[in-house]
Design an enzyme around this catalytic site. Structure first.
Site, mmCIF file in Angstrom:
data_model
loop_
_atom_site.group_PDB
_atom_site.id
_atom_site.type_symbol
_atom_site.label_atom_id
_atom_site.label_comp_id
_atom_site.label_asym_id
_atom_site.label_seq_id
_atom_site.Cartn_x
_atom_site.Cartn_y
_atom_site.Cartn_z
ATOM 1 N N HIS A 1 0.856 -1.190 0.000
ATOM 2 C CA HIS A 1 0.000 0.000 0.000
ATOM 3 C C HIS A 1 0.892 1.240 0.000
ATOM 4 C CE1 HIS A 1 -3.760 -2.028 1.971
ATOM 5 N NE2 HIS A 1 -3.936 -1.889 0.673
ATOM 6 N N CYS B 1 -2.209 2.638 9.133
ATOM 7 C CA CYS B 1 -3.161 1.599 8.723
ATOM 8 C C CYS B 1 -4.366 1.553 9.663
ATOM 9 C CB CYS B 1 -2.486 0.232 8.699
ATOM 10 S SG CYS B 1 -1.474 -0.060 7.232
#
Length: 282
Positions: free
Chosen positions: A177, A275
């Site tokens: 990511h 996250c």
């Protein structure tokens, strides 16, 4: 690497954030969908909860609003709230996960946002994993692709929000990511600032970042490999892994205030402070 001496570091101004987090009562590592996950290593559920509570407490001490979405049984990765959506003043974009194990999270986040006045939420056609790969920096919307979010999703988000998207290709599977390889240090349009690990990007994307942010902090692998880049900044304070000591020193040199929070148990699922945190912009 680019650094700024303490003598020339500008004064950093914090801004209050509205944050959504998800409680980790169902967190475990029951499957492997990224290089950080290991189903043979038991998760200490009590330690994961305590670390997550310390993250929330740190945000509150910094003056931020923290809203909690309860976890859902059978969705162990739901604790990684950044992947739940992208919420901007121009609208909210929901997610479509690349892996079926996480598919159920998408509607849970979309419903919560709509029930709390942050909708309507666009349900995407193409795979995108929210703020994991879509990061607001001033007038820029940086979008990662290569492992999770599809390149076609960038154009979809561009159409929905009516703002240009800059695509960046990730090439190292450890940094699947964008938020594992790039920290938004200040998203204020007046002085946008980022830090990133060049090794996570292809050559073309590195050139784009150099052009957009010529004075950005470029970190080394010692920071990236402990997910040090997966950090949350309010423009002054940067909540990050205590293992990223070199990064903390670099940030302090630039006038930022590092706030270390140990999330080592949640790192077993491949996520750190960012996250676990979705920014709610209105």
């Amino acid at each position: 690497m680019t650094t700024t001496s303490p003598a020339t570091a500008p004064e950093r101004l914090a801004r209050p954030l509205d944050l959504l987090v998800c409680s980790p009562e169902h967190f475990t590592v029951s499957y492997e969908i990224n290089p950080w996950m290991d189903t043979t290593a038991p998760v200490d559920a009590g330690r994961a909860l305590a670390q997550w509570e310390e993250l929330c407490a740190a945000f509150e001490r910094l003056g931020h609003r923290v809203r909690v979405l309860p976890g859902v049984p059978g969705l162990p990765d739901m604790v990684y709230a950044a992947n739940g959506a992208l919420v901007t003043a121009r609208g909210s974009v929901g997610v479509r996960f690349a892996h079926p194990e996480r598919a159920g999270e998408a509607e849970a986040y979309a419903r919560w946002l709509e029930e709390h006045g942050l909708g309507p939420v666009h349900r995407p056609v193409h795979v995108n994993e929210g703020e994991g790969d879509l990061l607001v920096v001033g007038e820029h919307l940086l979008a990662g692709h290569g492992f999770r979010t599809e390149l076609a999703a960038h154009r979809e988000v561009e159409r929905v929000l009516g703002r240009p998207v800059t695509s960046l290709r990730l090439v190292d599977p450890r940094f699947y990511h964008l938020d594992t390889a790039l920290t938004v240090l200040d998203e204020d349009p007046a002085h946008p600032d980022v830090a990133y690990f060049p090794g996570a990007f292809d050559e073309a994307s590195r050139r784009v970042l150099e052009e957009l942010f010529p004075h950005a902090l470029r970190t080394g692998e010692e920071t990236a490999e402990v997910l040090g880049m997966n950090a949350v900044s309010d423009g002054r304070h940067v909540v990050l892994s205590p293992r990223a000591q070199r990064y903390a020193d670099q940030l302090a040199e630039r006038g930022y205030v590092p706030v270390p929070v140990d999330l080592s148990e949640l790192l077993r699922g491949g996520g750190g402070a960012k996250c676990c945190t979705l920014v709610l912009r209105q």
